[in-house]
Design an enzyme around this catalytic site. Structure first.
Site, mmCIF file in Angstrom:
data_model
loop_
_atom_site.group_PDB
_atom_site.id
_atom_site.type_symbol
_atom_site.label_atom_id
_atom_site.label_comp_id
_atom_site.label_asym_id
_atom_site.label_seq_id
_atom_site.Cartn_x
_atom_site.Cartn_y
_atom_site.Cartn_z
ATOM 1 N N HIS A 63 66.269 1.107 -26.565
ATOM 2 C CA HIS A 63 65.482 0.936 -27.789
ATOM 3 C C HIS A 63 64.002 0.833 -27.413
ATOM 4 C CE1 HIS A 63 63.842 -0.836 -31.428
ATOM 5 N NE2 HIS A 63 64.933 -0.408 -32.044
ATOM 6 N N ASN A 110 70.948 -2.908 -36.715
ATOM 7 C CA ASN A 110 70.356 -3.567 -35.551
ATOM 8 C C ASN A 110 69.643 -4.819 -36.053
ATOM 9 O OD1 ASN A 110 68.949 -4.350 -33.305
ATOM 10 N ND2 ASN A 110 67.656 -2.516 -33.179
ATOM 11 N N TRP A 111 70.311 -5.942 -35.896
ATOM 12 C CA TRP A 111 69.766 -7.192 -36.448
ATOM 13 C C TRP A 111 68.594 -7.706 -35.617
ATOM 14 C CZ3 TRP A 111 74.572 -10.689 -38.071
ATOM 15 C CH2 TRP A 111 75.357 -9.960 -38.989
ATOM 16 N N LYS A 112 68.403 -7.161 -34.440
ATOM 17 C CA LYS A 112 67.325 -7.604 -33.537
ATOM 18 C C LYS A 112 67.407 -9.130 -33.335
ATOM 19 C CE LYS A 112 64.718 -3.571 -34.830
ATOM 20 N NZ LYS A 112 63.433 -2.903 -35.005
ATOM 21 N N GLY A 146 59.985 -0.413 -38.220
ATOM 22 C CA GLY A 146 59.473 -1.649 -38.800
ATOM 23 C C GLY A 146 58.140 -1.501 -39.514
ATOM 24 N N SER A 172 62.604 2.550 -40.352
ATOM 25 C CA SER A 172 62.323 2.232 -41.760
ATOM 26 C C SER A 172 63.277 2.918 -42.734
ATOM 27 C CB SER A 172 60.861 2.557 -42.107
ATOM 28 O OG SER A 172 59.991 1.761 -41.339
ATOM 29 N N GLY A 178 67.184 -1.263 -38.974
ATOM 30 C CA GLY A 178 66.727 -2.585 -38.544
ATOM 31 C C GLY A 178 66.586 -3.524 -39.722
ATOM 32 N N GLY A 179 65.377 -3.609 -40.248
ATOM 33 C CA GLY A 179 65.067 -4.579 -41.296
ATOM 34 C C GLY A 179 66.031 -4.577 -42.470
ATOM 35 N N GLU A 226 64.459 7.652 -32.933
ATOM 36 C CA GLU A 226 63.655 6.661 -33.643
ATOM 37 C C GLU A 226 62.186 6.840 -33.268
ATOM 38 O OE1 GLU A 226 66.170 2.987 -34.799
ATOM 39 O OE2 GLU A 226 65.494 2.699 -32.750
ATOM 40 N N GLU A 273 61.791 -1.068 -28.368
ATOM 41 C CA GLU A 273 61.329 -2.443 -28.144
ATOM 42 C C GLU A 273 61.708 -2.931 -26.746
ATOM 43 O OE1 GLU A 273 63.001 -4.076 -31.736
ATOM 44 O OE2 GLU A 273 61.525 -2.961 -32.905
HETATM 45 P P1 PGA Z 1 63.626 -0.609 -38.834
HETATM 46 O O1 PGA Z 1 64.174 -0.682 -37.317
HETATM 47 O O2 PGA Z 1 64.721 -0.044 -39.671
HETATM 48 O O3 PGA Z 1 63.268 -2.016 -39.183
HETATM 49 O O4 PGA Z 1 62.439 0.296 -38.796
HETATM 50 C C1 PGA Z 1 64.962 0.342 -36.798
HETATM 51 C C2 PGA Z 1 65.277 0.057 -35.353
HETATM 52 O O5 PGA Z 1 64.429 -0.486 -34.647
HETATM 53 O O6 PGA Z 1 66.379 0.370 -34.881
#
Ligand code: PGA
Length: 283
Positions: free
Chosen positions: A101, A11-13, A177, A209, A230-231, A171, A103
Site C-alpha cells: 500500500h 481497508n480500515w487502516k 483519502g 476515494s 478506505g474511508g 490506487e 502508505e
Molecule cells: P480511500 O483509501 O478510499 O480513503 O481513498 C483507499 C486506500 O487507501 O486503500
C-alpha cells in the site's frame, strides 16, 4: 473465458477500537443475512487493524465476508519487534493481506523488493496477496504513470503469480483519502495497461476515494474487478452501498443461451469469498 467475480475490500487502516469494530462487523453481517443467498452481488472482504482481527473474524465467520490483514512481514517468525507474520494472519482466519500500500511504500520506506518478499511470505501461509500499485500526482503530471506502475509490478510481483493467489489494486496515490478520483478514462486505460502485465483472469481493483456516489460508474468499467475502499469502508451503509453497485457477473455472449435470457444457472454465485475459521474459534 471464466467470469471474474468482483471483489470489494474494506481497508480500515488504523481506525477502530473494539467497540467500533464490533459495531461495523455486526452491521455488515446483518446486511449479508438480510440480502440472503445473493449477498451484495460481489465478494466482500474486510481488513481491520491487527488488534481487531480476532474479534471481527469471530463475528463475520460463516457470513461469506472474508478477513484480511493490512500488511505482514515476509518471515514466518523471529525477532522482528512490532511485526506480524503471514502465518499469524492465517492463524486468526485471514485469507487475504494487503501489501505494498502506498502508505507503507511512502510512510515506511517499503520498496518493490520488500513487497516481493512479503508476497512470497503471504503465499507460503496460503494467503491471497492484494498488491497495491499507483503513481503520485507528480508522476501522473509528468506522463509517467503507466511506466511507474509497470515498474512496481515488475519489481514486486513474483513470477508464480496466479489469479488465485494475487489481486492487484491500482490506487493513484493522489486519490487516496483526498476525495479526488481518477477519471473513468484514466482508470480504464491504466487497468488495461496493468492487465497486459498480469496472468490472465487476475483481478484488478481500483482504489482511491471510492464512495457510494462514484462506485457505480467505476465498478461498471469492464476492466475494473472491484474496489479497495478506505474511508467509506468505515461506515457499514456506505461500504454496503458500494458493494451493491457491482454489476452482476455477465458471462461472455458465447457462454449464454441462444438468444434467451440469462439463465440462473449461468450466474456465478456472487459470494465466493473464502472464509477460514480462526483456529480454536469453534465455527
Ligand atoms: P480511500 O483509501 O478510499 O480513503 O481513498 C483507499 C486506500 O487507501 O486503500
Amino acid at each position: 473465458m471464466a467470469v471474474r467475480t468482483k471483489l470489494v475490500a474494506g481497508n480500515w487502516k488504523m481506525n477502530g477500537l473494539r467497540e467500533d469494530g464490533v459495531a461495523l462487523a455486526r452491521a455488515l453481517v446483518h446486511r449479508m443475512v438480510a440480502a440472503g443467498a445473493g449477498g451484495p452481488g460481489c465478494e466482500l472482504l474486510v481488513c481491520p487493524p491487527a488488534t481487531l482481527l480476532t474479534t471481527v473474524g469471530g463475528l463475520i465467520a460463516g457470513s461469506g465476508i472474508a478477513l484480511g490483514g493490512q500488511d505482514c512481514h515476509a518471515a514466518a517468525k523471529g525477532a522482528f519487534t512490532g511485526d506480524i507474520s503471514p502465518e499469524m494472519l492465517a492463524d486468526v482466519g485471514c485469507t487475504h493481506v494487503i501489501l505494498g500500500h502506498s502508505e507503507r511504500r511512502h510512510g515506511h520506506g517499503e520498496d518493490d523488493t520488500a513487497v516481493h518478499g512479503k508476497i512470497l511470505g503471504a503465499w507460503r501461509a496460503g494467503l491471497t496477496a492484494i498488491l497495491c500499485v499507483g503513481e503520485t500526482r507528480a508522476q501522473r503530471e509528468a506522463g509517467t504513470a503507466v511506466d511507474i506502475v509497470a515498474s512496481q509490478l515488475a519489481g514486486s510481483m513474483p513470477s508464480q503469480a496466479e489469479p488465485d493467489n494475487l489481486v492487484v489494486a491500482y490506487e493513484p496515490v493522489w486519490a487516496i483519502g483526498t476525495g479526488l478520483t481518477a477519471t473513468l478514462e484514466d482508470i480504464a486505460a491504466m487497468h488495461a495497461a496493468i492487465r497486459t502485465r498480469l496472468p490472465a483472469q487476475t483481478r484488478i481493483l481500483y482504489g482511491g476515494s471510492v464512495n457510494p456516489q462514484n462506485a457505480a460508474s467505476i465498478l461498471g468499467l469492464g476492466e475494473v474487478d472491484g474496489a479497495l475502499v478506505g474511508g467509506a469502508s468505515l461506515d457499514g451503509e456506505s461500504f454496503w452501498t458500494i458493494a451493491r453497485n457491482c454489476p452482476s457477473p455477465q458471462p461472455p455472449p458465447r457462454e449464454r443461451g441462444e438468444g434467451g435470457p440469462l439463465g440462473a444457472s449461468a450466474m456465478r454465485h456472487p459470494t465466493g469469498a473464502r472464509t477460514r475459521a480462526p483456529k480454536g474459534a469453534g465455527g
